[in-house]
Each structure stands twice: as structure tokens, then as C-alpha cells.
Design an enzyme around this catalytic site. Structure first.
Site, short mmCIF file in Angstrom:
data_model
loop_
_atom_site.label_atom_id
_atom_site.label_comp_id
_atom_site.label_asym_id
_atom_site.label_seq_id
_atom_site.Cartn_x
_atom_site.Cartn_y
_atom_site.Cartn_z
N ARG A 117 50.37 43.08 41.43
CA ARG A 117 49.49 42.63 42.51
C ARG A 117 50.22 42.02 43.70
O ARG A 117 49.58 41.49 44.59
CB ARG A 117 48.44 41.67 41.94
CG ARG A 117 47.62 42.33 40.86
CD ARG A 117 46.33 41.62 40.51
NE ARG A 117 45.53 42.51 39.70
CZ ARG A 117 45.35 42.38 38.37
NH1 ARG A 117 45.90 41.37 37.72
NH2 ARG A 117 44.61 43.25 37.71
N THR B 77 51.74 40.38 36.02
CA THR B 77 51.25 41.31 37.05
C THR B 77 50.85 40.62 38.35
O THR B 77 50.64 41.29 39.36
CB THR B 77 50.01 42.06 36.53
OG1 THR B 77 49.03 41.11 36.10
CG2 THR B 77 50.35 42.98 35.37
N SER C 17 50.23 36.91 31.53
CA SER C 17 49.17 37.84 31.10
C SER C 17 49.31 38.09 29.61
O SER C 17 50.40 37.93 29.04
CB SER C 17 49.30 39.17 31.84
OG SER C 17 49.30 38.99 33.23
N GLY D 102 46.05 37.97 27.41
CA GLY D 102 44.93 37.30 26.73
C GLY D 102 44.27 38.11 25.64
O GLY D 102 43.53 37.56 24.82
N TRP E 102 46.42 34.94 34.18
CA TRP E 102 46.98 36.22 34.62
C TRP E 102 46.73 36.58 36.08
O TRP E 102 47.29 37.56 36.57
CB TRP E 102 46.50 37.35 33.71
CG TRP E 102 45.02 37.54 33.58
CD1 TRP E 102 44.22 37.03 32.61
CD2 TRP E 102 44.17 38.34 34.41
NE1 TRP E 102 42.93 37.46 32.79
CE2 TRP E 102 42.87 38.26 33.89
CE3 TRP E 102 44.39 39.12 35.56
CZ2 TRP E 102 41.78 38.92 34.47
CZ3 TRP E 102 43.31 39.78 36.13
CH2 TRP E 102 42.02 39.68 35.59
N ASN F 95 40.06 34.31 28.87
CA ASN F 95 39.22 34.14 27.68
C ASN F 95 39.98 33.42 26.57
O ASN F 95 41.18 33.62 26.40
CB ASN F 95 38.77 35.51 27.15
CG ASN F 95 39.95 36.39 26.76
OD1 ASN F 95 40.61 36.95 27.62
ND2 ASN F 95 40.22 36.51 25.46
N ASP G 123 34.41 37.84 26.87
CA ASP G 123 35.59 38.11 27.70
C ASP G 123 35.34 37.74 29.15
O ASP G 123 35.82 38.41 30.07
CB ASP G 123 36.05 39.57 27.59
CG ASP G 123 37.45 39.76 28.19
OD1 ASP G 123 38.25 38.82 28.11
OD2 ASP G 123 37.72 40.84 28.75
N ASP H 171 36.76 35.89 31.33
CA ASP H 171 37.95 35.15 31.76
C ASP H 171 37.59 34.25 32.94
O ASP H 171 36.87 34.69 33.85
CB ASP H 171 39.04 36.13 32.23
CG ASP H 171 39.66 36.91 31.08
OD1 ASP H 171 38.95 37.22 30.12
OD2 ASP H 171 40.85 37.22 31.17
#
Ligand code: CA
Length: 589
Positions: free
Chosen positions: A131, A175, A190, A192, A252, A270, A321, A323
Site C-alpha cells: 500500500r 503490506t 499483518s 490476523g 495491518w 479481529n 471479522d 477488524d
């Protein structure tokens, strides 16, 4: 005005006898107003993604034309989610498979490329994406899929230092764009879906040496300057037994920095595993509340020490989930109050107080939220318990809990793709998706490097005519000012400008500008592949430029169930597009 700011900075440096060393803390702090460059993720560390440039506006946007395009090359093109950076004549982008490119910003020609050598056995959950990078001094810094961080010489691409964030064999990866504050580069992690433990880490920019580490799950010990610092939270206050040891909470999506309160703000993913019945409250006598702190939360961190200043949990005892990683944007509301806004995976748009992270208000930003009826005045969700996926141990064979339909689905009312704030309208522009899922729980035990979910699921569209939904949201009231519907799910970032424009792209490949007040489409360009990247704008040679990367991929094709089938006609790619408004057409109507 921007040249004036730059000139003042240079003269101060000259007066003090210092030699300008590339990107300074002053530039990072003033990235929003120094419009001749883009040196931070988020176009400012508050992540507003708002440009004060108004050269390009509602009247002349029709004259915006391509200046150049750049192909990322390689055989495996997919999931281009980067935000470009622009500094000193060079544009920096990251690409899928942990690549970083330096491109001549005037011509689009490649200056150099760095390819991380990735080991066999990396475990990226949600495509091989990256990213974006960070700039600091004479370095460009980014993270790789094998959970490493690499600092390169910004001119040559030579490696200056490299360090391991964590063990990729245990499911860790990286990421997000790193965040630079002062002489620290700050990262999350990252993983999870593999029972990792989320943490935020700060390293010295010059050496890469770890300065502090802050795990975000209660019971884990922090580190400062090579020694144990403090435990996160209180052991077993909100987690049963040993579940906290593999408790998830991946950080993340990286974080933002609020300079007014000197606070790093990171979101946490999460709690692990997904099956919430394994993480619930015990007998009233054992004290554990089952909230699972600090997963599915936003946390404010002191950049000097890594200590947690405040936390706010969006989804206590999370089980879908949802997050809590979504970006936290610092802004001032119309009354001048210092606020944070964040649009959560769980479908609610929250406003928090910047002084202490305290809950102010929350409203839905998607249409059919099933898991909670409201967010109470105390900031806790009002759960609809019948809509929590069932406990497998309560089923006849003990293997599959009751299936429920949940909306939003686990990919979220909003996923990673960043929203933007407009200082012009005072509204947020939120890329959202209207979808749900069938979800059920299953038994699970932790195994290093293996998926740690204890759930099964299928994503489904909620409507025939659209999944994607870009909404203009008034943060003071939660009102939706307008909505732009899109067939495929939105998965790219948004940018606003003082020219009254809202830029974003679609998986169908259209890069678009909408009217910030009405949502009317003013301009579009077909980029040839789906857009899941993040646009920027800047000014050079008296002209305004806009860039965005095109290249479909990310989590939707991999995890999207029925939605993935619906959009499986979309082609992958990897092209960086740059547009300009020619000077002679800026005044044309
Ligand atoms: Ca997750």
C-alpha cells in the site's frame, strides 16, 4: 503560496547553517499545504487526503488529460493498492510482490526498481499487495510480504538497512505504508488470520534499530530501548485462559499521527480465532469480561515511549471479522472541536474526541447492519445476539454452529480503502460496500503458520444493482449527503480537493471525479484494469497533476464468494497513470 513556504524552509535551514537532507520532519508535518510534493501516505499524516489546490476545478476538469503512463512489468500483475509519493522530481510507488519503483515525475521513465527477494512459504492472507512507501531524509522505506522493513537510498535504490518485523513462518507479513514521525519509522503488522499478535513498532530511521515495541493484545510485554517496558492491559481482564497468547489484533493498515496531541493512532484487527465462543466471558467470578482488548479497537500511542494513552473498542468480543483497523482521520468539526473520524468494518461511522479518544457519536454508513441495532451513548454496540454466529459446541454433532446471515459481510462496510475529508465542505467521502455473508463457527485449535479462524463463510451481494457505494457523510450529523452507486465493490482510495472534486476509481477501470456537493460525475477516464489504488494530486511548473495506479486484485477476487464470481470478468493489470491540466486549458470553460 507553496513556493513561499518552501522558500522559507530553505532560508531557515541556510540561516542555521544546516544542509538540507532530503525530506525533513517539517515537510512531513506540512505535507498538506506544500502542494508541490506529496511526501506522506494520506497526503498529510492526519490522513485527510485533501489537497488545497484549486487550479483544477469543477469547470475545467473536462480538460484533464493523460501526461504519461508507466507499466509495472512482470508476469504476475495484480492488486496494485499503492499511493504514489512525489519528491524532488521523482515519483515513488510500490507494486505487488514487494516491489518499489522510482519514476521520473516529468516523463514517466523508470529511474530504478527494487524487487524484494521473497522466500518460499510467505503467508499473505489477502493477495500479494503493498500500500505504499514512506520518505524520510534521503531514504525511501517500505515493508515486504515476508514481514521485513527495508530502507533504500532514495536516489539510487541501494539498500541502507533492512530489519525483520516478525516471523513470516508464523503468518506475519507486511503490506501497509510505514509512518515517519521525527526520527522514528513506525509500522504495524499483518497476519490476523493466522493467530499472530498485533503490535506497533518504532525504529530509528538512520539505523533501523528497534526503539520500542507495543503489542496490542492484553498480557503481552512491551519493549523500550532494549528493555521490557510495560504489559499491555491487564492479564486475563478481558480474555479467558491462554487465548490472548495467539489473540490476533493485527495492526495491518498502519496508522496516522495527530500532531496537535502528539499521538500515534493505530487500529487493531479481529481477535483470533474468528469463533467468538472460544473467547467469551467465563463465570462471573473469574473476572474476564470477554471483550478481548485491544482487538477490534483504535488505540492512541505516545510516540516517545510506545505507551498506550487511550483506547476505544468498536466491536467488543468481535465475531464477524470486523477488524478495527480502519484509518483514523484527525479533523476539526464545524464548531472547531478537535475530532477523529473512522468508518469501521462493522458498518458504523464513528466520531471520537482527539484529546482522549473518547466516544462522541456513531451512525451507520451502510444500509443493512444486522449484528447491532445501534451504538449506545457509552460507545458500546447494542448487540442483536440472535445474529451472532452460533456456538459449534451447542450443535448436535459439535462440529458446526448455527449459520446466520450477517451484514456487512466480513470484507466490511468498508475495508482498507481510505476515505477522504474535505476542508471545503466539512464532509467525509467514504468508499463503502453493501454486502453480507452466511457465516458459521467450527472448532479450531492454534497451529503455527496455519489459518486460525474456526469459521466458514460465503460473501453475498445485498442488492442486484450495486455493491459499491461512495457516500458523502456529514460527520456532525451522520447524514448521507449523497450516494454514488457502483456495480462492483469499491476497493480503492478517495481524494478531495479545494477545487470541489472527489477522485476515486472503480474495479471496472474508471478513474472518476465527482462534484463534492452533489455527487454528479464530472470526468472519467478508462485505465484498462480495475482501480484499487489511492490517488494523489500535486503542482509542478504551474500546472496541477493527478496520479493513480490501476491494477485489479486484492481480497475480493480471493475471498469474495458469490461476489468474486460476479466480478470474475475483470482483468488484472499494473499501470501507473498521470494526468495534467495543461496551463492553457486551466481557464477554459
Ligand atoms: Ca481479519
Amino acid at each position: 503560496m507553496n513556493r513561499f513556504v518552501a522558500a522559507v524552509t530553505v532560508s531557515i535551514l541556510a540561516a542555521s547553517g544546516a544542509v538540507a537532507q532530503g525530506v525533513t520532519e517539517d515537510m512531513l508535518a506540512n505535507d498538506q499545504t506544500m502542494t508541490n510534493q506529496v511526501v506522506t501516505n494520506g497526503m498529510g499524516r492526519h490522513l485527510q487526503r485533501y489537497s488545497p489546490l484549486e487550479t483544477l476545478n469543477k469547470e475545467n476538469i473536462k480538460n484533464l488529460v493523460p501526461a504519461w503512463a508507466f507499466s509495472l512489468g512482470g508476469e504476475k500483475q495484480r492488486g496494485q493498492e499503492t499511493q504514489p509519493l512525489v519528491y524532488d522530481g521523482i515519483m515513488y510507488i510500490t507494486g505487488s510482490y514487494s516491489r518499489l519503483y522510482a519514476v521520473d515525475v516529468n516523463t514517466g521513465e523508470e529511474l530504478w526498481q527494487y524487487d524484494a527477494r521473497l522466500p518460499e512459504g510467505i503467508l499473505p492472507c489477502c493477495d500479494v499487495i503493498n500500500r505504499g512507501a514512506a520518505l524520510a531524509g534521503d531514504k525511501v522505506i517500505f515493508g515486504t510480504l515476508d514481514a521485513r522493513i527495508v530502507a533504500l537510498d532514495a536516489k539510487t535504490g541501494d539498500v541502507v538497512w533492512r530489519d525483520k518485523i516478525d516471523d513470516y513462518k508464523a503468518g506475519y507479513s507486511y503490506t501497509a505504508a510505514p509512518l515517519v514521525v521525527g526520527d522514528l519509522v513506525i509500522t504495524g503488522n499483518s497476519g490476523g488470520e493466522f493467530g499472530i499478535v498485533g503490535s506497533v513498532q518504532a525504529r530509528n530511521i538512520d539505523t533501523g534499530e528497534l526503539v520500542w515495541n507495543r503489542p496490542v493484545i492484553e498480557g503481552h510485554m512491551g519493549m523500550l530501548n532494549g528493555e521490557e517496558s510495560t504489559m499491555t492491559g491487564t492479564l486475563n481482564a478481558t480474555w479467558p485462559g491462554d487465548m490472548w497468547k495467539t489473540g490476533g489484533g493485527a495492526t495491518w493498515l498502519g496508522g496516522s499521527y495527530d500532531s496537535d496531541t502528539d499521538t500515534l493512532v493505530f487500529g487493531t484487527g479481529n481477535p483470533a480465532p474468528w469463533n467468538s465462543h472460544l473467547r467469551g466471558a467465563g463465570e462471573p467470578t473469574d473476572g474476564n469480561t470477554g471483550d478481548n482488548l485491544y482487538a477490534a479497537s483504535r488505540i492512541g500511542i505516545d510516540p516517545a515511549t510506545g505507551e498506550i494513552k487511550w483506547h476505544y473498542q468498536t466491536t467488543p468480543r468481535e465475531g464477524w471479522d470486523y477488524d478495527g483497523v480502519n484509518e483514523v482521520v484527525a479533523y476539526n468539526d464545524r464548531d472547531g472541536n478537535m475530532r477523529y473520524a473512522t468508518a469501521d468494518r462493522n458498518g458504523f461511522f464513528y466520531v471520537l474526541n482527539r484529546e482522549d479518544g473518547a466516544f462522541v457519536d456513531a451512525h451507520p454508513f451502510v444500509k443493512d447492519i444486522s449484528w447491532a441495532s445501534d451504538i449506545g451513548d457509552d460507545g458500546r454496540p447494542v448487540f442483536i445476539e440472535d445474529n451472532r454466529p452460533g456456538d459449534p459446541t451447542a450443535s448436535a454433532d459439535g462440529k458446526k454452529g448455527d449459520v446466520v446471515f450477517s451484514s456487512p459481510g466480513f470484507l466490511g462496510g468498508k475495508n482498507w480503502m481510505p476515505m477522504a475529508f474535505s476542508q471545503r465542505t466539512g464532509n467525509f467521502y467514504v468508499p463503502s460496500n453493501e454486502w453480507g455473508m452466511d457465516i458459521w463457527n467450527e472448532p479450531i485449535t492454534y497451529k503455527k503458520g496455519a489459518a486460525y479462524l474456526g469459521s466458514g463463510f460465503t460473501i453475498k451481494p445485498n442488492y442486484e444493482d450495486h455493491i459499491g457505494s461512495l457516500k458523502a457523510i456529514d460527520p456532525d450529523t451522520g447524514e448521507w449527503v449523497w450516494e454514488y452507486k457502483n456495480d462492483a465493490p469499491l476497493w480503492g482510495g478517495v481524494m478531495t480537493t479545494a477545487g470541489g472534486l472527489v477522485f476515486f476509481g472503480t474495479p471496472e477501470g474508471k478513474f472518476m471525479a465527482l462534484d463534492d456537493e452533489t455527487g454528479e460525475e464530472l470526468w472519467s477516464f478508462q485505465t484498462g484494469s480495475g482501480i484499487v489504488g489511492q490517488p494523489i494530486t500535486w503542482e509542478q511548473n504551474g500546472e496541477q497533476y493527478v496520479s493513480v495506479i490501476s491494477g485489479w486484485g486484492g481480497a475480493v477476487p480471493l475471498w469474495g464468494g458469490e461476489v468474486a464470481k460476479k466480478v470474475n470478468y475483470l482483468n488484472q493489470g499494473g499501470t501507473l497513470w498521470t494526468f495534467r491540466l495543461p496551463k492553457e486549458l486551466a481557464a477554459a470553460n
